[in-house]
Design a protein around this motif. Structure first.
Motif, PDB file in Angstrom:
ATOM      1  N   LEU A   1       0.850  -1.182   0.000  1.00 55.69           N
ATOM      2  CA  LEU A   1       0.000   0.000   0.000  1.00 55.69           C
ATOM      3  C   LEU A   1       0.894   1.243   0.000  1.00 55.69           C
ATOM      4  O   LEU A   1       1.450   1.632   1.023  1.00 55.69           O
ATOM      5  CB  LEU A   1      -0.920  -0.018   1.224  1.00 55.69           C
ATOM      6  CG  LEU A   1      -2.114   0.931   1.229  1.00 55.69           C
ATOM      7  CD1 LEU A   1      -2.936   0.801  -0.051  1.00 55.69           C
ATOM      8  CD2 LEU A   1      -2.992   0.660   2.443  1.00 55.69           C
ATOM      9  N   TYR A   2       1.052   1.836  -1.188  1.00 56.86           N
ATOM     10  CA  TYR A   2       1.965   2.959  -1.393  1.00 56.86           C
ATOM     11  C   TYR A   2       1.273   4.291  -1.160  1.00 56.86           C
ATOM     12  O   TYR A   2       0.106   4.475  -1.517  1.00 56.86           O
ATOM     13  CB  TYR A   2       2.472   2.978  -2.834  1.00 56.86           C
ATOM     14  CG  TYR A   2       3.556   1.984  -3.163  1.00 56.86           C
ATOM     15  CD1 TYR A   2       4.897   2.349  -3.113  1.00 56.86           C
ATOM     16  CD2 TYR A   2       3.239   0.692  -3.558  1.00 56.86           C
ATOM     17  CE1 TYR A   2       5.896   1.446  -3.442  1.00 56.86           C
ATOM     18  CE2 TYR A   2       4.232  -0.222  -3.888  1.00 56.86           C
ATOM     19  CZ  TYR A   2       5.556   0.165  -3.825  1.00 56.86           C
ATOM     20  OH  TYR A   2       6.537  -0.734  -4.152  1.00 56.86           O
ATOM     21  N   ASN A   3       2.038   5.251  -0.622  1.00 53.62           N
ATOM     22  CA  ASN A   3       1.616   6.643  -0.653  1.00 53.62           C
ATOM     23  C   ASN A   3       2.163   7.290  -1.916  1.00 53.62           C
ATOM     24  O   ASN A   3       3.227   6.910  -2.414  1.00 53.62           O
ATOM     25  CB  ASN A   3       2.111   7.390   0.582  1.00 53.62           C
ATOM     26  CG  ASN A   3       1.527   8.787   0.683  1.00 53.62           C
ATOM     27  OD1 ASN A   3       2.124   9.760   0.242  1.00 53.62           O
ATOM     28  ND2 ASN A   3       0.346   8.883   1.266  1.00 53.62           N
ATOM     29  N   LYS A   4       1.434   8.277  -2.431  1.00 56.68           N
ATOM     30  CA  LYS A   4       1.813   8.921  -3.692  1.00 56.68           C
ATOM     31  C   LYS A   4       3.126   9.687  -3.581  1.00 56.68           C
ATOM     32  O   LYS A   4       3.867   9.821  -4.559  1.00 56.68           O
ATOM     33  CB  LYS A   4       0.695   9.882  -4.111  1.00 56.68           C
ATOM     34  CG  LYS A   4       0.917  10.604  -5.425  1.00 56.68           C
ATOM     35  CD  LYS A   4       0.756   9.676  -6.602  1.00 56.68           C
ATOM     36  CE  LYS A   4       0.628  10.425  -7.915  1.00 56.68           C
ATOM     37  NZ  LYS A   4       1.683  11.398  -8.173  1.00 56.68           N
ATOM     38  N   VAL A   5       3.446  10.198  -2.382  1.00 60.35           N
ATOM     39  CA  VAL A   5       4.639  11.027  -2.210  1.00 60.35           C
ATOM     40  C   VAL A   5       5.862  10.136  -1.992  1.00 60.35           C
ATOM     41  O   VAL A   5       5.877   9.285  -1.105  1.00 60.35           O
ATOM     42  CB  VAL A   5       4.472  11.993  -1.021  1.00 60.35           C
ATOM     43  CG1 VAL A   5       5.760  12.772  -0.785  1.00 60.35           C
ATOM     44  CG2 VAL A   5       3.320  12.949  -1.280  1.00 60.35           C
ATOM     45  N   SER A   6       6.881  10.336  -2.807  1.00 61.18           N
ATOM     46  CA  SER A   6       8.165   9.668  -2.624  1.00 61.18           C
ATOM     47  C   SER A   6       9.228  10.736  -2.396  1.00 61.18           C
ATOM     48  O   SER A   6       8.955  11.935  -2.484  1.00 61.18           O
ATOM     49  CB  SER A   6       8.509   8.811  -3.846  1.00 61.18           C
ATOM     50  OG  SER A   6       8.595   9.618  -5.004  1.00 61.18           O
ATOM     51  N   ASP A   7      10.452  10.313  -2.084  1.00 59.02           N
ATOM     52  CA  ASP A   7      11.543  11.269  -1.952  1.00 59.02           C
ATOM     53  C   ASP A   7      12.802  10.669  -2.556  1.00 59.02           C
ATOM     54  O   ASP A   7      12.754   9.599  -3.178  1.00 59.02           O
ATOM     55  CB  ASP A   7      11.745  11.701  -0.493  1.00 59.02           C
ATOM     56  CG  ASP A   7      12.019  10.537   0.453  1.00 59.02           C
ATOM     57  OD1 ASP A   7      12.606   9.526   0.006  1.00 59.02           O
ATOM     58  OD2 ASP A   7      11.662  10.636   1.640  1.00 59.02           O
TER      59      ASP A   7
END
Length: 215
Positions: A85-91
């Motif tokens: 389950l991924y969040n849209k924000v990456s870094d």
């Protein structure tokens, strides 16, 4: 639907309170380390700044990108769906997924072990900001009498990432349907946090997944 979740980007909104799950910036750790010049032998220190892991929070929906989630459509080398389950924000460091964390005692409990899964014992930074935990591990929650697991953001490339499933509006680890994502209120101040708790029939354990349009 993919493992009970929408096929496209969505928000995760609690049916009882209207709060949504979000991935928040974890802050920056500053420090210094010893160093020596290889030519002259001169010694000194070099300053560094380290970006901390992102942290899970809850807030009222505000049309922000860190509210957006999606279920991985990829499979492992053996063809088994990942269901991360991924969040849209990456870094620059990673993509970030939802993960069970350390175990938290209920009122009066003393815990001798850590929580479930490979994520147990991996403690995220405890930041003093809205919706993010800033309490000791044994801080109890209102109306919860059993130990719970914290929920955290976790780098998707690490070992032991949790696979998630949804059914009847509840969210749970694929292999542990008796433990569901729950919106809990801290006993001390009533602030909401998302935790993993024993499945029941309370509305704070039910979530809606409205579609989210990305920019």
């Amino acid at each position: 639907m993919a493992n009970g979740f929408p096929d496209q980007n969505f928000r995760i909104i609690n049916a009882d309170t209207g709060h949504c799950l979000v991935s928040l910036h974890g802050g920056v750790t500053h420090g210094s380390q010893d160093a020596a010049d290889r030519l002259t032998g001169e010694k000194g220190q070099i300053a560094y700044a380290h970006t901390n892991d992102r942290v899970l929070g809850v807030q009222k929906p505000a049309a922000e990108e860190h509210e957006i989630w999606y279920l991985s459509g990829r499979a492992d080398p053996w063809g088994v769906p990942l269901n991360y389950l991924y969040n849209k924000v990456s870094d620059i460091r990673s993509n970030w997924v939802l993960q069970p964390g350390r175990r938290v005692a209920a009122k009066g409990d003393q815990l001798s072990g850590m929580g479930m899964g490979m994520g147990a014992g991996l403690v995220h930074p405890l930041l003093s900001q809205s919706g993010v935990s800033d309490r000791p591990a044994n801080h109890p929650y209102r109306d919860i009498t059993e130990p719970v697991n914290e929920l955290m953001m976790f780098g998707s490339g690490r070992d032991g990432v949790c696979k998630w499933r949804s059914a009847d509006g509840m969210i749970f680890p694929q292999d542990s349907p008796d433990r569901v994502v729950t919106l809990a209120l801290r006993a001390a101040d009533g602030r909401p946090e998302a935790v993993l708790a024993t499945r029941g029939a309370a509305p704070n354990q039910t979530w809606n997944f409205p579609s989210a349009v990305t920019r």
